[in-house]
Design a protein around this motif. Structure first.
Motif, PDB file in Angstrom:
ATOM      1  N   PRO A   1     -50.893  -4.379  21.567  1.00 22.23           N
ATOM      2  CA  PRO A   1     -52.038  -3.552  21.168  1.00 22.23           C
ATOM      3  C   PRO A   1     -52.142  -2.249  21.946  1.00 22.23           C
ATOM      4  CG  PRO A   1     -52.764  -5.487  22.390  1.00 22.23           C
ATOM      5  CD  PRO A   1     -51.322  -5.691  22.081  1.00 22.23           C
ATOM      6  N   PHE A   2     -51.764  -2.275  23.223  1.00 21.24           N
ATOM      7  CA  PHE A   2     -51.820  -1.044  24.008  1.00 21.24           C
ATOM      8  C   PHE A   2     -50.782  -0.034  23.522  1.00 21.24           C
ATOM      9  CE2 PHE A   2     -53.852  -4.055  26.945  1.00 21.24           C
ATOM     10  CZ  PHE A   2     -54.968  -3.326  27.315  1.00 21.24           C
ATOM     11  N   ALA A   3     -49.592  -0.515  23.142  1.00 21.21           N
ATOM     12  CA  ALA A   3     -48.567   0.377  22.611  1.00 21.21           C
ATOM     13  C   ALA A   3     -49.029   1.002  21.299  1.00 21.21           C
ATOM     14  CB  ALA A   3     -47.266  -0.391  22.398  1.00 21.21           C
ATOM     15  N   PHE A   4     -49.693   0.204  20.471  1.00 19.71           N
ATOM     16  CA  PHE A   4     -50.210   0.726  19.207  1.00 19.71           C
ATOM     17  C   PHE A   4     -51.237   1.834  19.456  1.00 19.71           C
ATOM     18  CE2 PHE A   4     -53.869   0.666  16.371  1.00 19.71           C
ATOM     19  CZ  PHE A   4     -53.274   1.047  15.175  1.00 19.71           C
ATOM     20  N   LEU A   5     -52.162   1.584  20.377  1.00 22.74           N
ATOM     21  CA  LEU A   5     -53.196   2.567  20.662  1.00 22.74           C
ATOM     22  C   LEU A   5     -52.608   3.835  21.275  1.00 22.74           C
ATOM     23  CD1 LEU A   5     -55.946   0.191  22.104  1.00 22.74           C
ATOM     24  CD2 LEU A   5     -55.959   1.332  19.884  1.00 22.74           C
ATOM     25  N   ARG A   6     -51.593   3.676  22.111  1.00 26.13           N
ATOM     26  CA  ARG A   6     -50.940   4.843  22.689  1.00 26.13           C
ATOM     27  C   ARG A   6     -50.306   5.706  21.600  1.00 26.13           C
ATOM     28  NH1 ARG A   6     -47.442   2.428  25.316  1.00 26.13           N
ATOM     29  NH2 ARG A   6     -48.586   2.071  27.263  1.00 26.13           N
ATOM     30  N   ASP A   7     -49.596   5.066  20.674  1.00 32.47           N
ATOM     31  CA  ASP A   7     -48.969   5.798  19.575  1.00 32.47           C
ATOM     32  C   ASP A   7     -50.019   6.500  18.705  1.00 32.47           C
ATOM     33  OD1 ASP A   7     -46.506   4.967  20.431  1.00 32.47           O
ATOM     34  OD2 ASP A   7     -46.312   3.349  18.963  1.00 32.47           O
ATOM     35  N   LYS A   8     -51.132   5.812  18.498  1.00 31.95           N
ATOM     36  CA  LYS A   8     -52.201   6.390  17.683  1.00 31.95           C
ATOM     37  C   LYS A   8     -52.783   7.628  18.342  1.00 31.95           C
ATOM     38  CE  LYS A   8     -56.535   5.103  15.398  1.00 31.95           C
ATOM     39  NZ  LYS A   8     -57.542   4.018  15.193  1.00 31.95           N
ATOM     40  N   LEU A   9     -53.018   7.570  19.638  1.00 31.62           N
ATOM     41  CA  LEU A   9     -53.553   8.715  20.356  1.00 31.62           C
ATOM     42  C   LEU A   9     -52.567   9.886  20.388  1.00 31.62           C
ATOM     43  CD1 LEU A   9     -55.368   7.137  23.441  1.00 31.62           C
ATOM     44  CD2 LEU A   9     -56.422   8.257  21.473  1.00 31.62           C
ATOM     45  N   GLN A  10     -51.305   9.570  20.613  1.00 33.20           N
ATOM     46  CA  GLN A  10     -50.292  10.605  20.649  1.00 33.20           C
ATOM     47  C   GLN A  10     -50.116  11.281  19.296  1.00 33.20           C
ATOM     48  OE1 GLN A  10     -47.027   8.329  22.292  1.00 33.20           O
ATOM     49  NE2 GLN A  10     -47.436   9.036  24.375  1.00 33.20           N
ATOM     50  N   SER A  11     -50.186  10.493  18.222  1.00 38.99           N
ATOM     51  CA  SER A  11     -50.084  11.063  16.864  1.00 38.99           C
ATOM     52  C   SER A  11     -51.262  11.967  16.563  1.00 38.99           C
ATOM     53  CB  SER A  11     -50.018   9.930  15.820  1.00 38.99           C
ATOM     54  OG  SER A  11     -48.854   9.165  15.989  1.00 38.99           O
ATOM     55  N   ALA A  12     -52.454  11.541  16.979  1.00 33.38           N
ATOM     56  CA  ALA A  12     -53.654  12.358  16.754  1.00 33.38           C
ATOM     57  C   ALA A  12     -53.580  13.664  17.534  1.00 33.38           C
ATOM     58  CB  ALA A  12     -54.896  11.578  17.160  1.00 33.38           C
ATOM     59  N   ALA A  13     -53.054  13.584  18.756  1.00 32.14           N
ATOM     60  CA  ALA A  13     -52.934  14.791  19.584  1.00 32.14           C
ATOM     61  C   ALA A  13     -51.918  15.744  18.971  1.00 32.14           C
ATOM     62  CB  ALA A  13     -52.525  14.403  21.001  1.00 32.14           C
ATOM     63  N   ALA A  14     -50.836  15.198  18.415  1.00 33.59           N
ATOM     64  CA  ALA A  14     -49.806  16.043  17.785  1.00 33.59           C
ATOM     65  C   ALA A  14     -50.365  16.751  16.562  1.00 33.59           C
ATOM     66  CB  ALA A  14     -48.606  15.188  17.408  1.00 33.59           C
ATOM     67  N   LYS A  15     -51.194  16.066  15.784  1.00 30.70           N
ATOM     68  CA  LYS A  15     -51.785  16.677  14.586  1.00 30.70           C
ATOM     69  C   LYS A  15     -52.755  17.792  14.976  1.00 30.70           C
ATOM     70  CE  LYS A  15     -51.500  12.691  11.502  1.00 30.70           C
ATOM     71  NZ  LYS A  15     -52.277  11.666  10.730  1.00 30.70           N
ATOM     72  N   ASP A  16     -53.485  17.581  16.076  1.00 33.12           N
ATOM     73  CA  ASP A  16     -54.430  18.605  16.512  1.00 33.12           C
ATOM     74  C   ASP A  16     -53.722  19.885  16.955  1.00 33.12           C
ATOM     75  OD1 ASP A  16     -56.507  16.909  16.018  1.00 33.12           O
ATOM     76  OD2 ASP A  16     -56.707  16.212  18.099  1.00 33.12           O
ATOM     77  N   GLN A  17     -52.488  19.760  17.402  1.00 37.19           N
ATOM     78  CA  GLN A  17     -51.742  20.928  17.881  1.00 37.19           C
ATOM     79  C   GLN A  17     -51.086  21.699  16.748  1.00 37.19           C
ATOM     80  OE1 GLN A  17     -49.043  19.336  20.786  1.00 37.19           O
ATOM     81  NE2 GLN A  17     -50.641  19.016  22.329  1.00 37.19           N
ATOM     82  N   THR A  18     -50.995  21.080  15.571  1.00 38.94           N
ATOM     83  CA  THR A  18     -50.359  21.768  14.436  1.00 38.94           C
ATOM     84  C   THR A  18     -51.354  22.564  13.622  1.00 38.94           C
ATOM     85  OG1 THR A  18     -50.660  19.788  13.060  1.00 38.94           O
ATOM     86  CG2 THR A  18     -48.586  20.003  14.275  1.00 38.94           C
TER      87      THR A  18
END
Length: 244
Positions: free
Chosen positions: A227-244
């Motif tokens: 679950p922690f790996a899933f949440l990490r990926d989710k946060l990183q994906s959201a951060a990447a979208k915010d930068q685009t």
């Protein structure tokens, strides 16, 4: 005269004892809020008010305020300037910190338990897997609350066999802090059709049945890391979208 003697005796006893009425209510409020946090009934970043919780628990604001103070001290909640509190938000730093601590402490607990668990205790956690299968066989909407309860029961049935009175409160504190995060992941896994948690629990049971402490530790870390790996990926994906 006898009545007066009884009254004097009662007064003497009362002077020696600490009243328990309000403390008992406060403890019950604390226990209920603690249970809700561990079970993930509150979401990350959710704001909680003293009045709202008092109304929900059908009690006064005083025991709620005291219980929240304890939970803030335990890092399960954060104080806000307007006298409300919130469940800590999910951040990469918090996820990594919680996973690191849980892997170390719970990993040690299960390694100790591996050499101490009796066949009866192994049978007890195997029975929990049977309950899990029964829950999964039901055709109606998955019971997230039941899944969270079974997951907690499974883990703590093992940890209580570790023989350490020091580790258990530490583990409880970590579950208190990570409960809201895990709840988010459970919902996501359900929607995505991810591999069932019971799959990982069976690996743990198999290692414990062999009294293989290292295999039990590795199976546990794989289970709690997911679950922690899933949440990490989710946060990183959201951060990447915010930068685009």
């Amino acid at each position: 005269m006898q009545k007066a003697a009884i009254e004097r005796n009662n007064e003497t006893i009362a002077a020696q004892l600490t009243p328990v009425g309000r403390e008992t209510v406060q403890d019950r409020v604390y226990s209920e809020l603690r249970r809700a946090l561990i079970g993930g009934l509150f979401e990350p970043n959710q704001v909680l008010t003293i009045r709202g919780l008092a109304d929900a628990l059908v009690t006064s604001t005083m025991p709620v305020r005291e219980a929240l103070g304890r939970l803030i001290t335990e890092k399960a909640l954060e104080a806000l300037p307007n006298r409300s509190v919130r469940v800590p938000p999910i951040t990469l730093e918090r996820i990594d910190d919680l996973l690191r601590a849980r892997s170390l402490i719970e990993g040690e607990a299960i390694a100790l338990a591996a050499t101490r668990m009796s066949p009866r205790q192994i049978a007890s956690i195997e029975a929990m897997l049977g309950e899990w299968d029964e829950m999964r066989a039901l055709k109606h909407k998955k019971d997230i609350d039941r899944e969270a309860t079974l997951n907690q029961s499974f883990h703590f049935e093992i940890y209580r066999c570790c023989g350490s009175a020091v580790l258990i409160p530490m583990i409880e504190s970590l579950w208190l802090q990570s409960g809201p995060c895990i709840r988010v992941a459970i919902y996501a896994f359900s929607d995505a059709g991810e591999v069932d948690t019971a799959h990982y629990h069976r690996r743990i049971v198999a290692a414990l049945a062999k009294q293989d402490a290292q295999a039990a530790r590795e199976a546990l870390v794989a289970d709690i890391s997911r679950p922690f790996a899933f949440l990490r990926d989710k946060l990183q994906s959201a951060a990447a979208k915010d930068q685009t």
